[in-house]
Design a protein around this motif. Structure first.
Motif, PDB file in Angstrom:
ATOM      1  N   LEU A  33      -8.374  45.177 -10.189  1.00 45.04           N
ATOM      2  CA  LEU A  33      -7.134  44.554  -9.741  1.00 45.04           C
ATOM      3  C   LEU A  33      -6.091  44.596 -10.852  1.00 45.04           C
ATOM      4  N   ASP A  34      -6.508  44.266 -12.073  1.00 44.21           N
ATOM      5  CA  ASP A  34      -5.584  44.325 -13.211  1.00 44.21           C
ATOM      6  C   ASP A  34      -5.049  45.732 -13.427  1.00 44.21           C
ATOM      7  N   SER A  35      -5.928  46.725 -13.366  1.00 43.05           N
ATOM      8  CA  SER A  35      -5.480  48.092 -13.635  1.00 43.05           C
ATOM      9  C   SER A  35      -4.582  48.622 -12.523  1.00 43.05           C
ATOM     10  N   LEU A  36      -4.818  48.191 -11.299  1.00 44.74           N
ATOM     11  CA  LEU A  36      -3.968  48.630 -10.194  1.00 44.74           C
ATOM     12  C   LEU A  36      -2.627  47.915 -10.185  1.00 44.74           C
ATOM     13  N   CYS A  37      -2.572  46.762 -10.794  1.00 43.05           N
ATOM     14  CA  CYS A  37      -1.363  45.947 -10.742  1.00 43.05           C
ATOM     15  C   CYS A  37      -0.478  46.108 -11.963  1.00 43.05           C
ATOM     16  N   LEU A  38      -0.793  47.034 -12.830  1.00 39.50           N
ATOM     17  CA  LEU A  38       0.067  47.237 -13.987  1.00 39.50           C
ATOM     18  C   LEU A  38       1.139  48.260 -13.654  1.00 39.50           C
ATOM     19  N   GLN A  39       2.343  47.935 -13.991  1.00 38.55           N
ATOM     20  CA  GLN A  39       3.469  48.841 -13.795  1.00 38.55           C
ATOM     21  C   GLN A  39       4.191  48.990 -15.122  1.00 38.55           C
ATOM     22  N   LYS A  40       4.686  50.173 -15.374  1.00 39.05           N
ATOM     23  CA  LYS A  40       5.486  50.396 -16.571  1.00 39.05           C
ATOM     24  C   LYS A  40       6.857  49.769 -16.351  1.00 39.05           C
ATOM     25  N   ARG A  41       7.269  48.950 -17.284  1.00 42.06           N
ATOM     26  CA  ARG A  41       8.579  48.308 -17.201  1.00 42.06           C
ATOM     27  C   ARG A  41       9.660  49.340 -17.462  1.00 42.06           C
ATOM     28  N   GLU A  42      10.709  49.304 -16.696  1.00 42.13           N
ATOM     29  CA  GLU A  42      11.815  50.239 -16.871  1.00 42.13           C
ATOM     30  C   GLU A  42      12.601  49.944 -18.142  1.00 42.13           C
ATOM     31  N   SER A  43      12.697  48.688 -18.503  1.00 39.72           N
ATOM     32  CA  SER A  43      13.560  48.310 -19.614  1.00 39.72           C
ATOM     33  C   SER A  43      12.851  48.362 -20.962  1.00 39.72           C
TER      34      SER A  43
ATOM     35  N   MET B  79       6.315  40.663 -11.839  1.00 38.78           N
ATOM     36  CA  MET B  79       7.491  41.490 -12.124  1.00 38.78           C
ATOM     37  C   MET B  79       8.531  41.397 -11.016  1.00 38.78           C
ATOM     38  N   GLU B  80       9.744  41.802 -11.333  1.00 33.08           N
ATOM     39  CA  GLU B  80      10.864  41.844 -10.398  1.00 33.08           C
ATOM     40  C   GLU B  80      11.249  43.299 -10.175  1.00 33.08           C
ATOM     41  N   THR B  81      11.855  43.572  -9.032  1.00 36.73           N
ATOM     42  CA  THR B  81      12.350  44.927  -8.773  1.00 36.73           C
ATOM     43  C   THR B  81      13.833  44.867  -8.441  1.00 36.73           C
ATOM     44  N   ASP B  82      14.514  45.949  -8.770  1.00 29.72           N
ATOM     45  CA  ASP B  82      15.923  46.051  -8.391  1.00 29.72           C
ATOM     46  C   ASP B  82      16.020  46.815  -7.078  1.00 29.72           C
ATOM     47  N   SER B  83      17.219  47.089  -6.623  1.00 27.46           N
ATOM     48  CA  SER B  83      17.413  47.789  -5.347  1.00 27.46           C
ATOM     49  C   SER B  83      16.899  49.223  -5.385  1.00 27.46           C
TER      50      SER B  83
ATOM     51  N   CYS C  52      13.071  40.700 -19.234  1.00 22.62           N
ATOM     52  CA  CYS C  52      14.108  41.728 -19.089  1.00 22.62           C
ATOM     53  C   CYS C  52      14.963  41.473 -17.854  1.00 22.62           C
ATOM     54  N   TRP C  53      14.332  41.041 -16.767  1.00 24.12           N
ATOM     55  CA  TRP C  53      15.063  40.790 -15.533  1.00 24.12           C
ATOM     56  C   TRP C  53      16.105  39.685 -15.739  1.00 24.12           C
ATOM     57  N   LYS C  54      15.720  38.667 -16.476  1.00 20.66           N
ATOM     58  CA  LYS C  54      16.646  37.568 -16.744  1.00 20.66           C
ATOM     59  C   LYS C  54      17.901  38.074 -17.465  1.00 20.66           C
ATOM     60  N   GLU C  55      17.700  39.001 -18.398  1.00 17.01           N
ATOM     61  CA  GLU C  55      18.833  39.576 -19.135  1.00 17.01           C
ATOM     62  C   GLU C  55      19.637  40.558 -18.282  1.00 17.01           C
ATOM     63  N   LEU C  56      18.938  41.389 -17.509  1.00 20.16           N
ATOM     64  CA  LEU C  56      19.606  42.485 -16.808  1.00 20.16           C
ATOM     65  C   LEU C  56      20.184  42.125 -15.446  1.00 20.16           C
ATOM     66  N   LYS C  57      19.618  41.150 -14.774  1.00 25.89           N
ATOM     67  CA  LYS C  57      20.064  40.825 -13.415  1.00 25.89           C
ATOM     68  C   LYS C  57      21.559  40.540 -13.348  1.00 25.89           C
ATOM     69  N   PRO C  58      22.128  39.710 -14.238  1.00 26.10           N
ATOM     70  CA  PRO C  58      23.582  39.458 -14.150  1.00 26.10           C
ATOM     71  C   PRO C  58      24.420  40.716 -14.353  1.00 26.10           C
ATOM     72  N   VAL C  59      23.957  41.621 -15.185  1.00 22.95           N
ATOM     73  CA  VAL C  59      24.701  42.854 -15.452  1.00 22.95           C
ATOM     74  C   VAL C  59      24.585  43.812 -14.271  1.00 22.95           C
ATOM     75  N   MET C  60      23.376  43.895 -13.695  1.00 21.22           N
ATOM     76  CA  MET C  60      23.131  44.825 -12.599  1.00 21.22           C
ATOM     77  C   MET C  60      23.668  44.299 -11.280  1.00 21.22           C
ATOM     78  N   ASN C  61      23.740  43.020 -11.152  1.00 22.21           N
ATOM     79  CA  ASN C  61      24.123  42.378  -9.901  1.00 22.21           C
ATOM     80  C   ASN C  61      25.119  41.262 -10.200  1.00 22.21           C
ATOM     81  N   PRO C  62      26.318  41.575 -10.628  1.00 17.22           N
ATOM     82  CA  PRO C  62      27.242  40.537 -11.105  1.00 17.22           C
ATOM     83  C   PRO C  62      27.626  39.490 -10.061  1.00 17.22           C
TER      84      PRO C  62
END
Length: 148
Positions: free
Chosen positions: A100-110, A120-124, A133-143
């Motif tokens: 489950l752990d190995s299947l649920c790992l995703q490489k972070r884009e940031s 994790m969070e996903t963008d559009s 990273c999402w906390k930092e990037l969300k306002p910039v990506m989705n003002p």
């Protein structure tokens, strides 16, 4: 002199049999959550270790979604055999969690580290971001969106 196999060896052999004979790999357990995601492997191990206590507590002895006749045959085995099978079931639960752990790992884009997908969070564009990273990037990506 009798063959003196260690307890670890007996459990490892039983676990290997579960995998080779029945196909009960960690991936199998992850792919069939109805039979394993509610703690069924651990419940089965506990039941095999303490069948009389489980019955006295009024618990059902057969794990949810498991074949009753098949599991009752395991409970009827001698105490040593039940210990070996219980140990192998604990190992199977560890295999399930590792899969489950190995299947649920995703490489972070940031930040490009790996993180469990369930936090994790996903963008559009279906890119994955860790919570930091999402906390930092969300306002910039989705003002237009409100900040949490």
């Amino acid at each position: 002199m009798k063959n003196q196999t260690t307890g670890v060896g007996l459990i490892a052999s039983e676990r290997q049999k579960q995998i080779e004979k029945y196909g009960f790999t960690g991936i199998h357990h992850v792919a069939n959550p109805e039979g394993y995601s509610a703690g069924q492997l651990m419940k089965a191990a506990i039941t095999l270790l303490l069948p009389h206590l489980i019955q006295n507590l009024g618990w059902t002895t057969v794990p949810e979604k498991w074949d009753e006749e098949w599991f009752e045959k395991l409970i009827d085995k001698k105490p040593k055999e039940r210990l070996v099978i219980a140990g192998a079931l604990i190992a199977a639960e560890l295999d399930r969690l590792n899969a489950l752990d190995s299947l649920c790992l995703q490489k972070r884009e940031s930040c490009e580290r790996e993180t469990g997908i369930y936090i994790m969070e996903t963008d559009s564009g279906s890119n994955w971001f860790c919570p930091e990273c999402w906390k930092e990037l969300k306002p910039v990506m989705n003002p237009e969106s409100d900040e949490d």
